[in-house]
Design a protein around this motif. Structure first.
Motif, PDB file in Angstrom:
ATOM      1  N   ALA A   1       0.657  -1.314  -0.438  1.00 60.86           N
ATOM      2  CA  ALA A   1       0.397  -0.012  -0.171  1.00 60.86           C
ATOM      3  C   ALA A   1       0.924   1.083  -0.064  1.00 60.86           C
ATOM      4  O   ALA A   1       1.858   1.270   0.621  1.00 60.86           O
ATOM      5  CB  ALA A   1      -0.669   0.015   1.440  1.00 60.86           C
ATOM      6  N   GLY A   2       0.049   2.299  -0.673  1.00 57.77           N
ATOM      7  CA  GLY A   2       0.754   3.607  -1.206  1.00 57.77           C
ATOM      8  C   GLY A   2      -0.356   4.489  -1.001  1.00 57.77           C
ATOM      9  O   GLY A   2      -1.487   4.948  -1.543  1.00 57.77           O
TER      10      GLY A   2
ATOM     11  N   ALA B   1      -1.171   7.304  -3.690  1.00 59.64           N
ATOM     12  CA  ALA B   1      -1.263   7.077  -4.864  1.00 59.64           C
ATOM     13  C   ALA B   1      -0.968   8.851  -5.890  1.00 59.64           C
ATOM     14  O   ALA B   1      -0.462   8.805  -6.508  1.00 59.64           O
ATOM     15  CB  ALA B   1      -2.892   7.217  -5.427  1.00 59.64           C
ATOM     16  N   ALA B   2      -1.044   9.618  -4.994  1.00 64.86           N
ATOM     17  CA  ALA B   2      -0.640  11.044  -5.053  1.00 64.86           C
ATOM     18  C   ALA B   2       0.903  10.746  -5.132  1.00 64.86           C
ATOM     19  O   ALA B   2       2.030  12.470  -5.537  1.00 64.86           O
ATOM     20  CB  ALA B   2      -0.349  11.483  -4.336  1.00 64.86           C
ATOM     21  N   ARG B   3       2.107  10.338  -4.232  1.00 63.19           N
ATOM     22  CA  ARG B   3       3.303  10.183  -4.075  1.00 63.19           C
ATOM     23  C   ARG B   3       3.937   8.841  -5.039  1.00 63.19           C
ATOM     24  O   ARG B   3       3.255   7.720  -4.886  1.00 63.19           O
ATOM     25  CB  ARG B   3       3.831  10.353  -2.359  1.00 63.19           C
ATOM     26  N   ASN B   4       5.268   8.644  -5.159  1.00 63.54           N
ATOM     27  CA  ASN B   4       5.820   7.628  -6.048  1.00 63.54           C
ATOM     28  C   ASN B   4       5.512   6.444  -4.254  1.00 63.54           C
ATOM     29  O   ASN B   4       7.085   6.165  -4.915  1.00 63.54           O
ATOM     30  CB  ASN B   4       7.176   8.390  -6.406  1.00 63.54           C
ATOM     31  N   GLU B   5       4.741   5.906  -3.844  1.00 62.64           N
ATOM     32  CA  GLU B   5       5.162   4.935  -2.685  1.00 62.64           C
ATOM     33  C   GLU B   5       4.336   3.330  -2.999  1.00 62.64           C
ATOM     34  O   GLU B   5       3.591   3.814  -4.598  1.00 62.64           O
ATOM     35  CB  GLU B   5       4.106   5.595  -1.828  1.00 62.64           C
ATOM     36  N   GLY B   6       4.876   2.606  -2.783  1.00 62.16           N
ATOM     37  CA  GLY B   6       3.618   1.292  -2.549  1.00 62.16           C
ATOM     38  C   GLY B   6       4.089   0.408  -3.588  1.00 62.16           C
ATOM     39  O   GLY B   6       4.836   0.788  -4.325  1.00 62.16           O
ATOM     40  N   GLU B   7       4.143  -0.498  -4.463  1.00 61.80           N
ATOM     41  CA  GLU B   7       3.973  -1.336  -5.005  1.00 61.80           C
ATOM     42  C   GLU B   7       2.683  -1.723  -5.211  1.00 61.80           C
ATOM     43  O   GLU B   7       1.487  -2.915  -4.418  1.00 61.80           O
ATOM     44  CB  GLU B   7       5.168  -2.672  -4.571  1.00 61.80           C
ATOM     45  N   ASN B   8       1.910  -1.372  -6.701  1.00 58.17           N
ATOM     46  CA  ASN B   8       1.002  -1.050  -7.058  1.00 58.17           C
ATOM     47  C   ASN B   8       0.515  -2.951  -7.830  1.00 58.17           C
ATOM     48  O   ASN B   8       0.510  -3.211  -8.325  1.00 58.17           O
ATOM     49  CB  ASN B   8       0.142  -0.384  -8.386  1.00 58.17           C
TER      50      ASN B   8
ATOM     51  N   ASN C   1      -7.384   6.934  -3.895  1.00 53.58           N
ATOM     52  CA  ASN C   1      -5.622   7.415  -3.639  1.00 53.58           C
ATOM     53  C   ASN C   1      -5.008   6.553  -2.913  1.00 53.58           C
ATOM     54  O   ASN C   1      -3.937   6.718  -2.498  1.00 53.58           O
ATOM     55  CB  ASN C   1      -5.659   9.196  -2.870  1.00 53.58           C
ATOM     56  N   VAL C   2      -5.369   5.547  -2.876  1.00 57.63           N
ATOM     57  CA  VAL C   2      -4.453   4.505  -2.335  1.00 57.63           C
ATOM     58  C   VAL C   2      -4.038   3.379  -3.369  1.00 57.63           C
ATOM     59  O   VAL C   2      -4.683   2.714  -4.148  1.00 57.63           O
ATOM     60  CB  VAL C   2      -5.203   3.587  -0.939  1.00 57.63           C
ATOM     61  N   VAL C   3      -2.976   3.368  -3.087  1.00 53.90           N
ATOM     62  CA  VAL C   3      -2.081   2.373  -4.467  1.00 53.90           C
ATOM     63  C   VAL C   3      -2.588   0.789  -3.769  1.00 53.90           C
ATOM     64  O   VAL C   3      -2.151   0.956  -2.716  1.00 53.90           O
ATOM     65  CB  VAL C   3      -0.110   2.707  -3.635  1.00 53.90           C
ATOM     66  N   PRO C   4      -3.260  -0.012  -4.349  1.00 54.59           N
ATOM     67  CA  PRO C   4      -3.648  -0.973  -3.966  1.00 54.59           C
ATOM     68  C   PRO C   4      -2.765  -2.271  -3.433  1.00 54.59           C
ATOM     69  O   PRO C   4      -1.667  -2.750  -4.441  1.00 54.59           O
ATOM     70  CB  PRO C   4      -4.551  -1.894  -4.787  1.00 54.59           C
ATOM     71  N   PRO C   5      -3.082  -2.867  -2.201  1.00 55.04           N
ATOM     72  CA  PRO C   5      -1.853  -3.979  -1.955  1.00 55.04           C
ATOM     73  C   PRO C   5      -1.773  -5.292  -1.999  1.00 55.04           C
ATOM     74  O   PRO C   5      -1.024  -6.331  -2.519  1.00 55.04           O
ATOM     75  CB  PRO C   5      -1.975  -3.433   0.128  1.00 55.04           C
ATOM     76  N   GLN C   6      -3.333  -5.355  -2.387  1.00 52.69           N
ATOM     77  CA  GLN C   6      -3.682  -6.825  -3.565  1.00 52.69           C
ATOM     78  C   GLN C   6      -4.130  -6.589  -4.159  1.00 52.69           C
ATOM     79  O   GLN C   6      -6.095  -5.882  -4.833  1.00 52.69           O
ATOM     80  CB  GLN C   6      -4.410  -7.537  -1.842  1.00 52.69           C
TER      81      GLN C   6
END
Length: 365
Positions: A195-196, A198-205, A247-252
């Motif tokens: 998770a991360g 979405a506005a920043r380059n975070e997480g792994e989609n 705005n949440v990068v999905p973790p699953q």
């Protein structure tokens, strides 16, 4: 017991109307099981019930003889939203002037899949029930939970039927012979990310991981092509995440693969191929619905060929996949009508089915 074809047909149609009028969704077949039991009881046919499965054996059953099983199911899917008729009202109608076939129809949920087959096989069983001079026992089973491949269907009743040498599975095939059948394996997959925001380059989609895997599945080609069943194939049919916010990068990301296997591949081969090529975790829901075939040299198939029936490989699954003996899928009706709105069967398809089943078995039993 009157074994005249016309009398057997009349009884079969009357029974089918009672079954149509009684809801029998998978796992809810109690009332139709009772109707079948009452039908046999009224004819002084010995029967037994296991769960919502009803079975009977020929009157002079001999354990030393080989046995043939006649089987079809009495559960149905739920009616779809496009029905214009009452799905539980058995309605007979003459053909419309623009109907190219021009035959009388019986409408109702389960009329085609697989009520017409079921009552035709019951009539066929009655034809042989009191015969003493057969070289095979004739065994009948009306099974439950076929539409969901449930564990309380044909698998539950098989141990009570004795040793079965071969069988006929009643499904709508226009009375042609489905000698092979694709296996079905449904696989649940989970792509794991991180998770991360979405506005920043975070997480792994996880969606992107899933899409890479889905793209591989989409383009996968199988070398071994069956002359009866064609290519094996995998199709992704469901995809989704648990995200409720944009705005949440999905973790699953979860997705489902529908796998249709010809007789040239095993389920293990398919699973190993996925293991080597996708990153997502995966697990098959069941590996019970294996591909099946019956030899073209089998006496049952040869008898059908003599009668001028065509043979083919079926893309759909049935209880045949759960039988540990050769079985031929064959029955009145048309698979193209199954699960459709305003489902129907032609009245004369039932008579034709009974007649052809008897002609087929006369060459074998």
């Amino acid at each position: 017991m009157n074994k005249d074809i016309n009398t057997l047909t009349t009884g079969a149609i009357d029974l089918l109307k009672k079954l149509i009028a009684t809801p029998s969704f998978s796992k809810e077949e109690n009332e139709t099981a009772e109707i079948i039991c009452d039908f046999f009881a009224a004819l002084n046919v010995e029967y037994a019930r296991v769960g919502n499965n009803v079975y009977a054996k020929s009157k002079y059953y001999d354990i030393s003889k080989p046995s043939v099983l006649l089987n079809s199911h009495h559960d149905t899917v739920k009616p779809n939203a496009k029905y214009t008729k009452d799905p539980f009202e058995p309605i007979e109608e003459d053909a419309r002037p623009d109907d190219p076939v021009g035959r009388r129809k019986l409408f109702g949920l389960g009329s085609n899949d697989a009520g017409g087959c079921l009552v035709s096989l019951i009539a066929t069983f009655l034809y042989y029930y009191e015969k003493k001079d057969l070289n095979h026992n004739v065994v009948f089973a009306a099974s439950a939970e076929e539409e969901i491949s449930g564990v309380n269907g044909i698998e539950l009743v098989l141990p009570f039927l004795g040793n079965i040498d071969f069988g006929i599975v009643g499904e709508p095939t226009k009375m042609d012979m489905a000698v092979a059948e694709r296996g079905l394996m449904v696989i649940d997959c989970i792509a794991q990310g991180r998770a991360g925001h979405a506005a920043r380059n975070e997480g792994e989609n996880a969606v992107y991981i899933a899409l890479d895997d889905i793209n591989w599945i989409r383009n996968c080609k199988f070398d071994k092509v069956s002359p009866l069943l064609g290519e094996s194939k995998m199709t992704v049919t469901v995809i989704g995440t648990e995200n409720q916010q944009h705005n949440v990068v999905p973790p699953q990301c979860r997705f489902v693969i529908d796998v249709r296997v010809n007789e040239l591949y095993s389920f293990d081969e398919m699973l190993n191929l996925l293991k080597q090529n996708i990153k997502s975790q995966f697990k098959p829901r069941t590996t019970r619905m294996k591909p099946t075939s019956i030899s073209l040299d089998h006496p049952l198939v040869k008898a059908g060929i003599v009668l001028g029936r065509n043979y083919y490989g079926s893309p759909t699954t049935s209880d045949k996949a759960l039988m540990p003996f050769p079985a031929l899928k064959m029955g009145p009706g048309d698979s193209a009508r199954s699960h459709t709105a305003d489902e129907y069967i032609y009245i004369d398809e039932i008579k034709e089915g009974i007649d052809l089943y008897i002609q087929l078995l006369n060459q074998v039993v």
